[in-house]
Write a protein that holds these residues in place. Structure first.
Motif, short mmCIF file in Angstrom:
data_model
loop_
_atom_site.label_atom_id
_atom_site.label_comp_id
_atom_site.label_asym_id
_atom_site.label_seq_id
_atom_site.Cartn_x
_atom_site.Cartn_y
_atom_site.Cartn_z
N LEU A 26 -28.43 39.34 3.31
CA LEU A 26 -28.44 40.80 3.18
C LEU A 26 -29.60 41.27 2.31
N MET A 27 -29.83 40.56 1.21
CA MET A 27 -30.89 40.96 0.28
C MET A 27 -32.27 40.77 0.91
N GLU A 28 -32.45 39.68 1.64
CA GLU A 28 -33.72 39.47 2.32
C GLU A 28 -33.98 40.59 3.32
N ASN A 29 -32.98 40.95 4.09
CA ASN A 29 -33.14 42.02 5.06
C ASN A 29 -33.44 43.35 4.36
N PHE A 30 -32.74 43.61 3.26
CA PHE A 30 -32.97 44.83 2.49
C PHE A 30 -34.41 44.90 1.97
N LEU A 31 -34.87 43.80 1.37
CA LEU A 31 -36.23 43.78 0.81
C LEU A 31 -37.30 43.79 1.90
N ARG A 32 -37.01 43.18 3.04
CA ARG A 32 -37.96 43.24 4.17
C ARG A 32 -38.09 44.69 4.66
N LYS A 34 -37.92 47.27 2.94
CA LYS A 34 -38.73 48.00 1.95
C LYS A 34 -40.17 47.47 1.90
N GLU A 35 -40.45 46.42 2.67
CA GLU A 35 -41.75 45.75 2.72
C GLU A 35 -42.10 45.08 1.39
N TYR A 36 -41.08 44.51 0.72
CA TYR A 36 -41.26 43.83 -0.55
C TYR A 36 -41.01 42.33 -0.45
N TRP A 37 -40.55 41.84 0.69
CA TRP A 37 -40.14 40.44 0.78
C TRP A 37 -41.30 39.48 0.52
N GLY A 38 -42.50 39.84 0.89
CA GLY A 38 -43.65 38.96 0.67
C GLY A 38 -43.82 38.59 -0.78
N LEU A 39 -43.46 39.48 -1.68
CA LEU A 39 -43.56 39.18 -3.12
C LEU A 39 -42.53 38.13 -3.54
N VAL A 40 -41.37 38.15 -2.91
CA VAL A 40 -40.35 37.15 -3.22
C VAL A 40 -40.80 35.78 -2.73
N GLU A 41 -41.37 35.74 -1.54
CA GLU A 41 -41.83 34.48 -0.97
C GLU A 41 -43.10 33.95 -1.62
N LYS A 67 -45.17 46.94 -6.80
CA LYS A 67 -44.14 46.53 -5.84
C LYS A 67 -43.25 45.44 -6.42
N ASP A 68 -43.82 44.54 -7.21
CA ASP A 68 -43.03 43.49 -7.85
C ASP A 68 -42.03 44.10 -8.83
N LEU A 88 -33.31 31.78 -15.92
CA LEU A 88 -34.20 31.60 -17.05
C LEU A 88 -35.50 32.39 -16.92
N ALA A 89 -36.14 32.33 -15.76
CA ALA A 89 -37.43 33.01 -15.57
C ALA A 89 -37.19 34.33 -14.84
N LYS A 90 -37.53 35.44 -15.49
CA LYS A 90 -37.32 36.76 -14.90
C LYS A 90 -38.61 37.58 -14.88
N ASP A 91 -39.76 36.92 -14.99
CA ASP A 91 -41.02 37.64 -15.09
C ASP A 91 -41.44 38.29 -13.78
N THR A 92 -41.16 37.66 -12.65
CA THR A 92 -41.54 38.22 -11.36
C THR A 92 -40.37 38.13 -10.40
N ALA A 93 -40.47 38.86 -9.30
CA ALA A 93 -39.43 38.81 -8.27
C ALA A 93 -39.31 37.39 -7.73
N LYS A 94 -40.42 36.71 -7.57
CA LYS A 94 -40.39 35.34 -7.07
C LYS A 94 -39.63 34.43 -8.04
N ASP A 95 -39.82 34.60 -9.33
CA ASP A 95 -39.09 33.81 -10.34
C ASP A 95 -37.58 34.01 -10.21
N ILE A 96 -37.19 35.26 -10.05
CA ILE A 96 -35.77 35.58 -9.95
C ILE A 96 -35.19 34.97 -8.70
#
Length: 96
Positions: A26-32, A34-41, A67-68, A88-96
Motif C-alpha cells: 500500500l505504501m509503495e503504491n501511495f508513494l509511487r 506521489k512520484e516519490y518512490w524513486g527516493l525510497v529505492e 521530495k525526500d 535507527l537511521a532516519k536521515d532519508t526516506a531510503k534509510d527509513i
C-alpha cells in the motif's frame, strides 16, 4: 464552494499495522502515486565532496532533498511512534 460537486478524494496514508507485506504494498503504491518512490529505492543523488555542481544539478539536488523530506513526512505519519523508535537511521526516506 471549491469542494462542492468535486469527485476528488484525498488519499489516506496507509498506517503500519504490523502486517508489513500488506502495508509495504500500500505504501509503495501511495508513494509511487506521489512520484516519490524513486527516493525510497535510490535515495538522494550523491556527489563527491568538492564537486562543483552546475545550476541544473543544484536545482535537481534541491528538488530531491525537498521530495525526500515530503516522503519522510509520509513515512513518519504512517509508522507508529513505538515502531519508529526502533528504526535507527532516519536521515532519508531510503534509510527509513
Amino acid at each position: 464552494m471549491a469542494g462542492e460537486g468535486s469527485n476528488f478524494v484525498q488519499p489516506t496514508i496507509p498506517c503500519f499495522n504490523r502486517q508489513y507485506d500488506h502495508w509495504s504494498m500500500l505504501m509503495e503504491n501511495f508513494l509511487r502515486s506521489k512520484e516519490y518512490w524513486g527516493l525510497v529505492e535510490n535515495g538522494i543523488t550523491q556527489y563527491a565532496e568538492g564537486t562543483a555542481l552546475t545550476e541544473t544539478q543544484l536545482k535537481a539536488l534541491k528538488d530531491q532533498i525537498l521530495k525526500d523530506l515530503k516522503t519522510k513526512n509520509y513515512l513518519f505519519q504512517a509508522i507508529y511512534r513505538a515502531t519508529l523508535e526502533t528504526i535507527l537511521a532516519k536521515d532519508t526516506a531510503k534509510d527509513i
